[in-house]
Design a protein around this motif. Structure first.
Motif: not given
Length: 87
Positions: A30-37, A55-70
């Motif tokens: 979920y976190g990776l998907y939201k960061q990617a999209t 839990a979903k918010w925290e999973a997404w927020n842990t990806q903060k700063g990551k490039e969408q392509s990554t």
């Protein structure tokens, strides 16, 4: 580098992962998907009366700063890893 088509294919495949897929693995996806999209988390953190949302918010927020392509590449790899693990 992965293509948008590969990412979309992985997103479809993720929907058919078995029910026994752990919640931790689902949250990572979920976190990776939201960061990617969407990119970095842009919503406020849900309160304690919404544990699933939190839990979903925290999973997404842990990806903060990551490039969408990554995030797309990591998502594709994680779906592949889970398919091998659970099938």
């Amino acid at each position: 580098m992965s293509s948008k088509a590969e990412f979309e294919k992985a997103a479809e495949e993720a929907k058919s992962l078995p029910d026994k897929t752990s919640n931790d693995d689902k949250l990572i996806l979920y976190g990776l998907y939201k960061q990617a999209t969407v990119g970095d988390c842009n919503t406020s953190k849900p309160g304690m009366f919404d544990p699933k949302g939190k839990a979903k918010w925290e999973a997404w927020n842990t990806q903060k700063g990551k490039e969408q392509s990554t995030a797309q590449e990591e998502y594709i790899m994680k779906v592949s890893e889970l398919q091998e693990k659970y099938t």
